[in-house]
Every structure is written in C-alpha cells, then in structure tokens.
Design an enzyme around this catalytic site. Sequence first.
Site, short mmCIF file in Angstrom:
data_model
loop_
_atom_site.label_atom_id
_atom_site.label_comp_id
_atom_site.label_asym_id
_atom_site.label_seq_id
_atom_site.Cartn_x
_atom_site.Cartn_y
_atom_site.Cartn_z
N CYS A 142 0.93 -1.11 0.11
CA CYS A 142 0.12 -0.09 -0.09
C CYS A 142 0.76 1.38 0.16
O CYS A 142 0.68 2.32 -0.60
CB CYS A 142 -0.85 0.01 1.21
N ASN A 143 2.03 1.14 0.83
CA ASN A 143 2.85 2.51 0.71
C ASN A 143 3.48 2.51 -0.52
O ASN A 143 3.72 3.52 -1.14
CB ASN A 143 3.97 2.20 1.73
#
EC number: 1.2.1.38
Lengths: 342, 342, 342, 342
Positions: free
Chosen positions: A149-150
């Site tokens: 997600c990052n």
Amino acid sequence: MTHRIAIIGASGYTGAELIRLIATHPSFEIRALAANSRAGQEMAAVFPHLRHLDLPKLVTWEEIDFGGIDLCFCALPHKTSQEVISQLPEHLKIVDLSADFRLRDPEAYAQWYGNAHAATQMQKEAVYGLTEFYREEIALARLVAGTGCNAATGQFALRPLIAAGAIGLDDIILDLKCGVSGAGRSLKENLLHAELSEGTNAYAVGGTHRHLGEFDQEFSAIAGREVRVQFTPHLLPMNRGILATAYVSGEAETVHGALAAAYADEPFLHVLPMGETPSTHHVRGSNFCHIGVTGDRIGGRAIVVAALDNLTKGSSGQAVQNANLMLGEAETAGLMLAPCFP
Amino acid sequence: MTHRIAIIGASGYTGAELIRLIATHPSFEIRALAANSRAGQEMAAVFPHLRHLDLPKLVTWEEIDFGGIDLCFCALPHKTSQEVISQLPEHLKIVDLSADFRLRDPEAYAQWYGNAHAATQMQKEAVYGLTEFYREEIALARLVAGTGCNAATGQFALRPLIAAGAIGLDDIILDLKCGVSGAGRSLKENLLHAELSEGTNAYAVGGTHRHLGEFDQEFSAIAGREVRVQFTPHLLPMNRGILATAYVSGEAETVHGALAAAYADEPFLHVLPMGETPSTHHVRGSNFCHIGVTGDRIGGRAIVVAALDNLTKGSSGQAVQNANLMLGEAETAGLMLAPCFP
Amino acid sequence: MTHRIAIIGASGYTGAELIRLIATHPSFEIRALAANSRAGQEMAAVFPHLRHLDLPKLVTWEEIDFGGIDLCFCALPHKTSQEVISQLPEHLKIVDLSADFRLRDPEAYAQWYGNAHAATQMQKEAVYGLTEFYREEIALARLVAGTGCNAATGQFALRPLIAAGAIGLDDIILDLKCGVSGAGRSLKENLLHAELSEGTNAYAVGGTHRHLGEFDQEFSAIAGREVRVQFTPHLLPMNRGILATAYVSGEAETVHGALAAAYADEPFLHVLPMGETPSTHHVRGSNFCHIGVTGDRIGGRAIVVAALDNLTKGSSGQAVQNANLMLGEAETAGLMLAPCFP
Amino acid sequence: MTHRIAIIGASGYTGAELIRLIATHPSFEIRALAANSRAGQEMAAVFPHLRHLDLPKLVTWEEIDFGGIDLCFCALPHKTSQEVISQLPEHLKIVDLSADFRLRDPEAYAQWYGNAHAATQMQKEAVYGLTEFYREEIALARLVAGTGCNAATGQFALRPLIAAGAIGLDDIILDLKCGVSGAGRSLKENLLHAELSEGTNAYAVGGTHRHLGEFDQEFSAIAGREVRVQFTPHLLPMNRGILATAYVSGEAETVHGALAAAYADEPFLHVLPMGETPSTHHVRGSNFCHIGVTGDRIGGRAIVVAALDNLTKGSSGQAVQNANLMLGEAETAGLMLAPCFP
C-alpha cells in the site's frame, strides 16, 4: 455474466474490505471464504459489520472446491501465501494481496523478506498489480501480485516523473503518513488505541521498510538505471489512509504537467490543480487517489503529495480492479463508491 | 427510468451524504444542487471528496428550474426549510431533512422550536418519514419529513415494544451516545477537534432536546395514551454513529421477541441474537440498524441497545429510502452499501 | 520526611500512572519497581515517557528488599494480587489497586470473581479505599483496597443521595461511558485502534460487570437494606475518562443540595452549579471529579452526571491519596496537578 | 520568594497551558488574567478544567494594575501583541508567546507577516526565546520572544548539527507532523472534529509557513552564511504534539554525536540511543523533547526525528522556562511534570 469468487484469508482487514466491495459489485459472487484459524465460524462472528450479507461460512482453504471458482483472492500473510498459492489448481485466476509475488528477483525477495522464495517459477510469471501501469499484462495474467500500500502511493506520485525525466533521480525523499489498518488485525501493543491515538511516530526508519524493494525494482526499471529513494513511514492515529509527501528536484510546472498528462484518462487518479494539496479525508473508503503538486520557495524543488485509502486503492480496491481486468469486466465495476466523509 | 433529483442545502453534511449515496444509485440523477451561501462554487471546492463526480455547480435554490426535477431533497436548517418548501411548485415531490415537518401539532412545534409554524397546511399533509412504520403513506406522499437522527434510533428500539405492550410506559429511559456529525458543519467551539476528541459529556440534559417532541408524538400515538420518556444525549469523540441504550421494564424474552417479529422482514433492521450487543462501528457509512436485547440481573428489567449511522440511516439514507418509495423504485435501491469498517 | 515506595506491577497503565504522580510528589521516593514479566528491563524500555526519571530497574517482586520500603503499591491482576500480598512482610503498608480486597464478604467475592479468596483473613482487615468516605479507617489501615474505577465514579454520584434519603432506592440506573485505558495494557482485538476508534458499544450488559459487587456492598451498607442498581458500561474511543450518568427519582434541588453539602470541603470533588454538566475533557490527567445535577422535565426525576479520570482519581490518584493518609502526609500532596486540556 | 504573574490573552490554549503549569509552580502566583473578549467572566467559564483553581476574574489588559506585577506573559495574536506590549510599563518583564518579536530584522518581519512592525525598537531588544541556546541573554532580558512551536522542534533537531558542521547545508528537508492545538482555539472549518479526525493533509506547502522566517534567521546566523531549508507541515488528528522528521546529508554517527554532546546536560532534551525513534505520545503534556537519529541505507544520509508537545515545550512550557531564568529561579521550576501517557 457472474464470476464465482473465493477469498482465502477472509478474517483480516483486506479480506473484509474485499467483501465490502464485492457486496455491491454487479457481477462478482462470493462462493467460498477461507480463514483456517476461524474455520467453521460465520463471517458475522468475525466481522459483525458484514452481518447483512448472505455469505458462506468460513472454511479452511483446503476445503474449498475450486472447480466452482473462477478467481481467488489470496489475503494471507506473506510466506504462507506462496505455500498456498503454489498448491492451487491451474485453471484458477489468482489475485494475491500478500508481498510474496511483488518482487520479480528471487535474490531481492530473499534480501527483503529474509527467506528463500518457495515458488520461484510462479514468482516469474506473476504480474505486478499496479493496475494503471500494468493493465495489459494484468488482463492476460493468471497470477497478479497486489502491491504494497505504501509502494502504491509512492509510485502514483513518482512513476510518471521518472518516466518523463522530470525530476532528479538521486535525491528523492518519500515521507509517508500511514493509518493503522495497514498493520492488519494484529495484537501488538503499539496498535492498541491507548498507545496509538493522540500521537505519532516514525517506524522502519533508515531504509528498512520492505516496500523499498518494490520502489527499487520499479523505479530502476523505469529509469533504466539504479534508483534508490529515501523512504520513512510514520504511524498516524487514524484507521485508513496514506499520505505520501515526496520531495523532488525538478520544476513544479513540469512535474505537474507530467502527472496530469499521465493520469488524464484515469478514472481513479485525480491530479489537483497546481498548488492544491490532497487529504486522506477525501478518499477514505474509496478507490480514488488524489495527487497535488506545489513548487517550493527554493527554485527547482517541488513537493508532490498523494493520498489514498490503504485498504481500498492501496490493497483490496486495487485487487478488485485487477480482477475486473482479468475477468473481462469494466475496470471500474463495483469500485465507484464515493468516499465516506466525514 | 431515471429520476431527476435536486438537493437544496447541498453544502452541509446531510447534503454531502445524499450525494454520496446517489452517486451509486441506479436510477437517480442529480440535476441541481443549491446552497445559497456557496452559490457559484463547484461542489469539489465545498466537499473535495466528491471531486470525482460530474456534478452541477452550486446555485441558489431560486435559480433551480424545477420543471425538470422530479424530487427534491431539502437539507436546510429548520425554519428556513418551511419558508423555502412552501414556495416550491406543486408537482414536486419533496423529502425534507429538517425538523420542520416532523411534528404534526402546530402547538407542539411552537413549544419545541420556539416559533409559530409558517406553513401549517403543509405541516398537516407531511408524512413522518420513519420508513419502516409509514411505508404506505410515504409511497403516496408529496412531502415526507425526515425524522431526527436520535428520534429514529430511539424509535427503532422502542416502537414495537410499545405497540406489543411488552414494556412499561412510565419508566422508559433512553441514554444516547452520538457522533459529532449530527451537529452539522457548524463553527462551534465545542465541535473543534481539540475540544471534542478524547472526552465526552452529556448535553441537553433534563428533557430539553427537541427530538423529544417526536418521541412524545409517536409513542403516545402508538400507546393511545400520553407517553413521556427520559432522554439524555451524550456527545462522543467520533464522527458518525448513534448508540441508544434503552432501559425498560419488561421481560427480556418478550422484548426480544417483539423486536424480532417486527423486523423479521426488514432489509435494514437487524435484531441480534438474545444477549448480543451492537456497535456503531459495525454500521458506519451504511443504512443498517443493529439492535440487541439483554435481560438485567434485576428481574423484569431489560436493556435494548440500537446502533445506526446518524448521517445514513438516521438522515440521508432514510431520505433516499423514502424517495425510492415515493418514486416507485425498490426501497433498497442504492442503499445496500456495506458498512465501512475499520 | 521521605517515604520509601515500592510498586509491584509497574508495567501496566496504573503502575505508570503511579510513577507519573510520584515523579512530582514532595515526599515519596521510588525505591523499587517490580514487573515479573519484564524483570531486568529499564522502565524507559517499557514506558518511554518516563525516560527522564531516574528510576530503579525492573525486578521481580520476590527480589525486592522490603526492609527498606515503607509502603508498597500493588498493581497486579486480581487473584495474583492476593497471592502476592499475603506473602509481603507485616511491617509494610500496602495500597492494592486490584479487585482482590474490595469486597468484604468472601461469598460475594467468590460470586463475582469465580474463585474462592486465598487470603480471607486479610480480606477482612482491608479498608475500602474510597478516600472521601473511609478517611479515618484508611489513615490507620495496613492494607487499603483501591476501588474499581467505575465503582468510584458511580459512588461519588450516588452515596450522599442514598445517605440523605434524597432518592428512591429501587430504580437507580447508572449508564457509564468509559475510556479504554481502564481495560489495561492488554492485547485484545477490541482494544486495537482500528477496532475501537470512531465508534462505541455497550459491554457487560445486564448486570454482569464485577464492579456491581462494590455497588451492592456499599449502597446496601449505607441504606441499611439491600440496594441493587442497574449498571451498563460503554466503551468509548478515548483513552482516559469515565462519565457516569445516573438516572434517579428524587427532587433535583434536594439531590443537588445533598451532593453540595457532602462535598463542600472536599479538595477533589467539585459539584457544579445546578443545571451544569461536567465533561471528562475537564478532568483528564487529574485527581478531580466534577459532578452535575439537572432536573428532568418529568417531575420527581433527576439526572446526576459525574466525570473523572479512571487512571487518576479512579485508580492511581486515589491510591496516592490513600497512601498520603496512611503515611501521615497532607492528603493532597502530589495530587494538585491541573487537568491536561486540550 | 513569590513572583507576581499576569497573563494577557488568557482565553486561548497557550494561556490555559500557562495556567496549568503555574498551578503547581513553587514560586509563581497569578495576580491578573486578561482576555478582552471575555472580560468579566470567570476562568471556569472559559476553561472548566481550571475550575479547582482560585484564579482572578478575567479583565481587559488595560484594567491590570501592573504596579503589582513582576512578569507578564503575553499570549495574544501577532500584531495585536506588539501594539499591547509597546504600551506596557518599563519595569515589567515580558515573555511574549506571539510571533511579533521572533524575527530581529524588520524587513524579514514585514516579508513573512505582511505588515510593517509597529515597535521596531523593542523588536531589536527582544531576545529569541529558545532557552537552551539563548540562556544568558534571556536571564538578562526584559522582553523574550517565544519561538514558533514548529520552529522550536526543527531547531532542536538541527542547530547542533549546523553548528558542528555535521551536515550539508543545502539539502535539509524538514517534514513536520503537527497536532491541532497549534492552530489555537479558532473557529475554522478544517479544525472541526468531523473534518480533522481520521485523516491528514499537508498545509502551507512550498515554503510559505511563517516559521520559516525563524529557521532562516537562526540557521543562517549559526552557519555564517545563508541557509534555506525545505519545510512542510502536516496537520494530524491529535491535539498535542509535533514530530519533526529531518532528512540530512551527513554521517549518522557524527550527527548523533553532535546532538548527544550538545544536549548532554540539558534537563529537557533527551537524545535517544542511536537508531531509536521518539514518539509524541511520550512527551505529551510535558516540557521534554526526545530526539532520535538513524542512518539511512543510502550512505551519507541520516534521519533526525524530534518530538515535543507544542503547547508545553513548544510554547507555554518554554515560556515558563524563560520566565524562571528572568526571575532568577531554577530553570526547571514547575516544569518537571511527567508526560501524561496514555
């Protein structure tokens, strides 16, 4: 046409988010839900917010009859994921949400994850699931590896800039602010409300976060040379959302132009007018990503800020978007839910 | 068939929530948005989370061409609402989200709201918008008055019990815990994050909250005698959600049975198994209401707890549900969004 | 004169709160800190916010040389507490923060805690630590049993009313709103930030919360007859604070008068002017308790609301207050810290 | 010896924080409290958490008899502050918490604040109030200018590094995460709980935040050449706390060594062991600042993270620390309160 869906690892947050999205998807139907540690339970016992849905009872993944399944989402912890996926039948399309198939290079995998990969052949076949940049490969893939997600947030901010040569490659800094759901439903002291609310801290400081493996792989591939970014995530007292603040050398107008051009036709990526800044408040619960660009008072320096919901666009929404492509549906099917604000 | 929708008062939270819901509604199309104080602005400037939608620019309500509108949602402050609604054309179906048409008795209105009603004729025609209990009247109505969000929660917990004679009528206590969005987007000191987060307090203590007018009207009508409940709301550090804890005299089994029977076929009301308790976490962002019943250690006493999202089931979701009925659509159209958890 | 203090169970929140308070106490000096599961560690590793203090390293309680200790705070889990305390040397004064010595009746203890008491002799000697009501006994006691934090809040609201005969005894309802630190530093799913923030729920519904044992014991003793209250706690998304809303039959003026008279000279208990309501925001981090009274619109009914910080006045602050009395210090020594707002 | 204290601007958060700290200060006594917009009110009406204190009623600043005052804290908005302070009697020692006397250069002031300074003579005399670096001047000063809270945090992280030549001067990046109380008790839409909680955004992006004026002035003075840092603040859903993440070129060991050496004897500044990272949770409500250093995976790059409470060490705690010096008291008097965690 209805596609028959299974979810393995349904008792975690990304599993629940998949079910939330599929609940109003026009052509996906959940046929099996697996969570080995909760097998035998109703989903309403694990996630009471899904009580209104008519869902199959949780089983072990080994109990699933995959003959009746078209596509399987795998939301297992890394390492477990590769073990399970390598045993799934060949006809099955798979979207993996773990970290296991994100890195194409077995050595890079071993370096970041601390163990040799147990399914190196599948590792090679897997397509990196950043939809907007791997659309055609995803449509044809059997196995798609959901991104970190990052890693997704940082790439949305930076990929078009590297591709366009709009920024310097040797002084990119990514400072991320992350909601806690990215850490999963894990019983850790620092994730308790009493420890986390009302304060913030950096973590994985110094270039140790595993999502750096994805940045290295992808940015270097785009640039045609090794690119190493500096990346520090921070844990914030909020459940959903990632805000990536990227500090780059480059002209703000060029930077803004490159992003605007790259995302002009993208349904989920919105580049704000020059000088405006996005907020995670405004993408919560949705598959959208807002990106803003501002020039610094220091000439030749720009700040790019990207905001998305880690559980949706950063994970399960991306996974559904990829599944849509793999199953021949409209890419946006089931994903146009507006953000939930306030 | 597509229904043409206008929203007056689109710059508040209930207005934004209407747009969020209509964004994925299969047959509603927003044709006009009014907010007199923000006329001329884009919705994306007022609510950036709606940036991805292709919405009409904000106008004053007087600028709307109602000839092209089938149904109008009115999300204005009370008193303003009656003034505007009394000027709207006769053909227009109206769902009002203000307090102006909730009380049928002009004297009761004057007592609770401190001014004489300016549209007493329309007040008489208006149908009380608690969908599950006024379905048939709503389907035929021109003007439906959305209920108070606290009033809805309390009534879902208590109406079937009063109707079934399952509880005593003279010692009903309703203790409510309310999220802050119910107070609207108003610049008040006590609504600031620094003042509200990390603590709680009661307000409108002693029977002064205006939603008591609705409880009095509705409960007395059901019981066929005057019923006065004790009701204390509390402000909690959360944005969405109302939890109503009702203390009643009655046998828990009877109480649970009456609620289960009343809501057996309701798509949005879920009565939990005996002894389980609901949480606002599990209805956030959705149109569902969860209700739990537990017997007290003191014989003949029961606790009923109801949870809903004040902006959705307590306000804008209810409004869309009513509009569906008024326009001949399926009551659940556009409203089956799963709760957003975590 | 400096009093030498030990704390057993220093790795939990009440232990940390004791240290926070003692850090600026004029005459207490911490000589030993025990936490068997963390023995050998520095406090700064367990609670980095105490890094600036020169504290002894954590040891097991068995390692403490109690010859050099005047008073020991025991912040252990219940059951463990009685086992440890019964082995401590006779000269030692003890303030226990667990539930083990709150109930004087071994049968009541067994009923609420599910096991026979292992130190019934000490159970008899222990003084109930609600300072304002047991001052003289506490000053002479060897062992003082800290009250439950919910039990303290409810008693501050109700004891003077029962004593003065100001309210009915058969229809008392206590609805509590509690911050999460009361649950301790425990790794439970429902205490995670992602699960707890942005929502609320009731728990221990129906008269099952153990603090009812204290209400029963104390209220019955004051009234000279059996008193059973109805009590429902709710978990709120905040770290500190308890708000008790008590619904009673009685005249508001009489109720207010009885509370104002009882607490007129109390340094930590503040009765607000008639009709005002307290907030947990305004006592956070302090040893104060604010109490408000309002008459209901229903004649003969009143609402009493009490607010305190569960970790301070509800637990560790109370413990220091009791220790002050036991050691001959001013009762307020070290406890006049102003609340931390915002 | 007791010092007689006045506070002008007592109705804001920094005013309240001053009172909180002075409440347990051994030698300060509050003699006058001014807040022109709330003159005539009791402090308990403005800040109920101070109810237990015996405080003077609020007056206008013009009503204060400064003959009986030794030192005055001024917590007014900028621009108002210079107008008021220039009218205060000569004998009075003043600690100003506004931005008015932070910049020594009238042109720099005009550039950052948009108006000409109305008290340029006093501007020259004022001492910059970053205690640890201006101790001697502060002790002798009549007027001390409290620093910006962001400016303090950044300087604690960077001043010793610039002074020691430990880092490059041309690529310093400061990414700040700020709690909302820094914005004051202002009625702004983005400060509402419903808008701020559960999300984050950058603001004043691109080098427009006024605290940059302080960085420019101070860092350039230390370096003996112009230094311009890149600085982006972010608003976080928490009330107190600033976390500054500084990205610098330099060897981590050298960086850590320079900070450790500079702060070895400082009571409030704590440099963590190499590789550890601080958290705002662990300084909340206290005058401490925790600083951590980590080397990046990219050679010659380091990350310095500093955490403090903006209302305490960043503002009112710093002000009391300075007042202690100006009045000949121990610098730490009244300031050793332990952080309030959780």
